[in-house]
Write a protein that holds these residues in place. Structure first.
Motif, PDB file in Angstrom:
ATOM      1  N   GLU A  79       1.152  -0.388  -9.478  1.00  0.00           N
ATOM      2  CA  GLU A  79       1.972  -1.462 -10.033  1.00  0.00           C
ATOM      3  C   GLU A  79       2.162  -2.587  -9.021  1.00  0.00           C
ATOM      4  O   GLU A  79       3.070  -3.416  -9.156  1.00  0.00           O
ATOM      5  N   ASP A  80       1.303  -2.606  -7.981  1.00  0.00           N
ATOM      6  CA  ASP A  80       1.292  -3.644  -6.948  1.00  0.00           C
ATOM      7  C   ASP A  80       2.575  -3.692  -6.128  1.00  0.00           C
ATOM      8  O   ASP A  80       2.949  -4.739  -5.590  1.00  0.00           O
ATOM      9  N   ARG A  81       3.250  -2.541  -6.007  1.00  0.00           N
ATOM     10  CA  ARG A  81       4.436  -2.455  -5.145  1.00  0.00           C
ATOM     11  C   ARG A  81       4.021  -1.900  -3.789  1.00  0.00           C
ATOM     12  O   ARG A  81       3.225  -0.954  -3.714  1.00  0.00           O
ATOM     13  N   PRO A  82       4.542  -2.468  -2.694  1.00  0.00           N
ATOM     14  CA  PRO A  82       4.211  -1.939  -1.367  1.00  0.00           C
ATOM     15  C   PRO A  82       4.704  -0.504  -1.216  1.00  0.00           C
ATOM     16  O   PRO A  82       5.838  -0.178  -1.600  1.00  0.00           O
ATOM     17  N   TYR A  96       0.251  -0.193   1.927  1.00  0.00           N
ATOM     18  CA  TYR A  96      -0.631  -0.817   0.945  1.00  0.00           C
ATOM     19  C   TYR A  96       0.151  -0.927  -0.361  1.00  0.00           C
ATOM     20  O   TYR A  96       1.379  -0.888  -0.336  1.00  0.00           O
ATOM     21  N   THR A  97      -0.513  -1.113  -1.502  1.00  0.00           N
ATOM     22  CA  THR A  97       0.212  -1.268  -2.764  1.00  0.00           C
ATOM     23  C   THR A  97      -0.180  -0.188  -3.751  1.00  0.00           C
ATOM     24  O   THR A  97      -1.320   0.286  -3.760  1.00  0.00           O
ATOM     25  N   ASP A  98       0.771   0.201  -4.602  1.00  0.00           N
ATOM     26  CA  ASP A  98       0.490   1.230  -5.606  1.00  0.00           C
ATOM     27  C   ASP A  98      -0.115   0.598  -6.856  1.00  0.00           C
ATOM     28  O   ASP A  98      -0.454  -0.596  -6.869  1.00  0.00           O
ATOM     29  N   SER A 112      -1.845 -11.309  -6.426  1.00  0.00           N
ATOM     30  CA  SER A 112      -1.219 -10.013  -6.718  1.00  0.00           C
ATOM     31  C   SER A 112      -0.664  -9.311  -5.486  1.00  0.00           C
ATOM     32  O   SER A 112       0.080  -8.339  -5.611  1.00  0.00           O
ATOM     33  N   GLN A 113      -1.034  -9.826  -4.279  1.00  0.00           N
ATOM     34  CA  GLN A 113      -0.665  -9.155  -3.021  1.00  0.00           C
ATOM     35  C   GLN A 113      -1.226  -7.734  -2.988  1.00  0.00           C
ATOM     36  O   GLN A 113      -0.654  -6.839  -2.388  1.00  0.00           O
ATOM     37  N   ARG A 114      -2.371  -7.546  -3.634  1.00  0.00           N
ATOM     38  CA  ARG A 114      -3.039  -6.250  -3.664  1.00  0.00           C
ATOM     39  C   ARG A 114      -4.235  -6.286  -2.712  1.00  0.00           C
ATOM     40  O   ARG A 114      -4.948  -7.287  -2.627  1.00  0.00           O
ATOM     41  N   VAL A 163      10.369  -0.147   2.433  1.00  0.00           N
ATOM     42  CA  VAL A 163       9.189   0.352   1.752  1.00  0.00           C
ATOM     43  C   VAL A 163       9.346   1.862   1.615  1.00  0.00           C
ATOM     44  O   VAL A 163       9.930   2.521   2.485  1.00  0.00           O
ATOM     45  N   ILE A 217       1.208  -5.771   4.796  1.00  0.00           N
ATOM     46  CA  ILE A 217       0.385  -4.978   3.881  1.00  0.00           C
ATOM     47  C   ILE A 217      -1.046  -4.909   4.416  1.00  0.00           C
ATOM     48  O   ILE A 217      -1.610  -5.908   4.860  1.00  0.00           O
TER      49      ILE A 217
END
Length: 276
Positions: free
Chosen positions: A56-59, A52-54, A123-125, A30, A4
């Motif tokens: 909703e914190d999804r890759p 990156y992440t959307d 959050s992996q954001r 992804v 990410i």
């Protein structure tokens, strides 16, 4: 493993109504939305994408080109502010968040800031921070006196400007040693002046030999800096004009100008001296 905040070279594994799913060598997938998908892309093709992440914190993947990647510095503009943070334009449809807790001072809409982009562990954001010092290390370095280095100016203080040295270390340029206009976000070349006790690093914008020029040459540079880089003085100026402006004799003036000219710090343009 899909990384990410970086570019990843992935393979198209399958299609969907939303776009294409891309897969790495470990089978991790992804989504690349249809709006970012080249028309010629087919299942089995390889493609380089930024992940990156959307919201909703999804890759997710994109073929857009960001202005900065993870673990890097950038000079970005605030495009929105809210109660929980500021948002920066970094070249993607989804703006980059600077949480309130990562702001040295509350950020202002429309202004540019030097930030560091990092991955929030919880959050992996991807987020950004203006707390630049937190991402610099002065404990371990191999910097040497008079070494040329790359600088990014990131903060102004009463005494000078804090700079990022070679993307890893923190340094300071003193205002009384600056003879040209600089601003936050500028990327410059500089030279290591000294490493002091506590690993505080002083930086100069001139080669350290510059310190050896006489006090009269420095006086001319100071005055040039105060007058926007130009002085209405020249070889044919009267001794009275020179004395009034610089408090030095014409002979001293000509010698000091000669030193600066040989070191390529000034230009002589008609009846003016101009900062190079």
């Amino acid at each position: 493993m899909i990384r990410i905040g970086e570019y990843n070279k992935l393979v198209v594994s399958r299609g969907s109504q939303l776009g294409f799913f891309l897969v790495d060598e470990l089978g991790e997938e992804v989504l690349l939305y249809q709006k970012y998908t080249p028309k010629t892309l087919n299942i089995g093709d390889s493609i380089e994408v930024f992940v990156y992440t959307d919201s909703e914190d999804r890759p997710i993947a994109t073929t857009q080109k960001p202005l900065v990647q993870v673990d890097s510095f950038a000079f970005l503009r605030v495009v929105d502010v809210s109660t929980f943070g500021a948002f920066l334009d970094w070249g993607l449809d989804k703006d980059l968040l600077v949480p309130m807790k990562e702001q040295v001072k509350q950020m202002v809409l429309g202004k540019y800031y030097v930030v560091f982009v990092t991955l929030d562990e919880s959050s992996q954001r991807l987020i950004a921070s203006t707390k630049i010092s937190n991402f610099l290390d002065n404990e371990s370095h191999e910097l040497k006196h008079n070494q040329e280095v790359d600088l990014i100016v990131y903060e102004e203080t009463e005494t000078g400007y804090f700079v990022i040295i070679n993307l890893h270390h923190k340094g300071l340029i003193y205002k009384n040693e600056i003879y040209t206009k600089i601003a936050i976000g500028d990327e410059l070349k500089g030279y290591i002046k000294q490493v002091k006790e506590g690993n505080l690093i002083d930086v100069s914008l001139q080669k350290i030999g510059f310190e050896n020029i006489d006090i009269n040459s420095k006086l001319i540079l100071d005055l040039l800096n105060k007058h926007g880089g130009r002085l209405n003085l020249h070889d044919n100026s009267s001794p009275e004009e020179i004395q009034k402006m610089l408090k030095m004799s014409k002979k001293t003036f000509k010698r000091a100008v000669g030193v600066l000219y040989r070191q390529k710090m000034i230009l002589l343009e008609g009846e003016q001296i101009v900062l190079a």
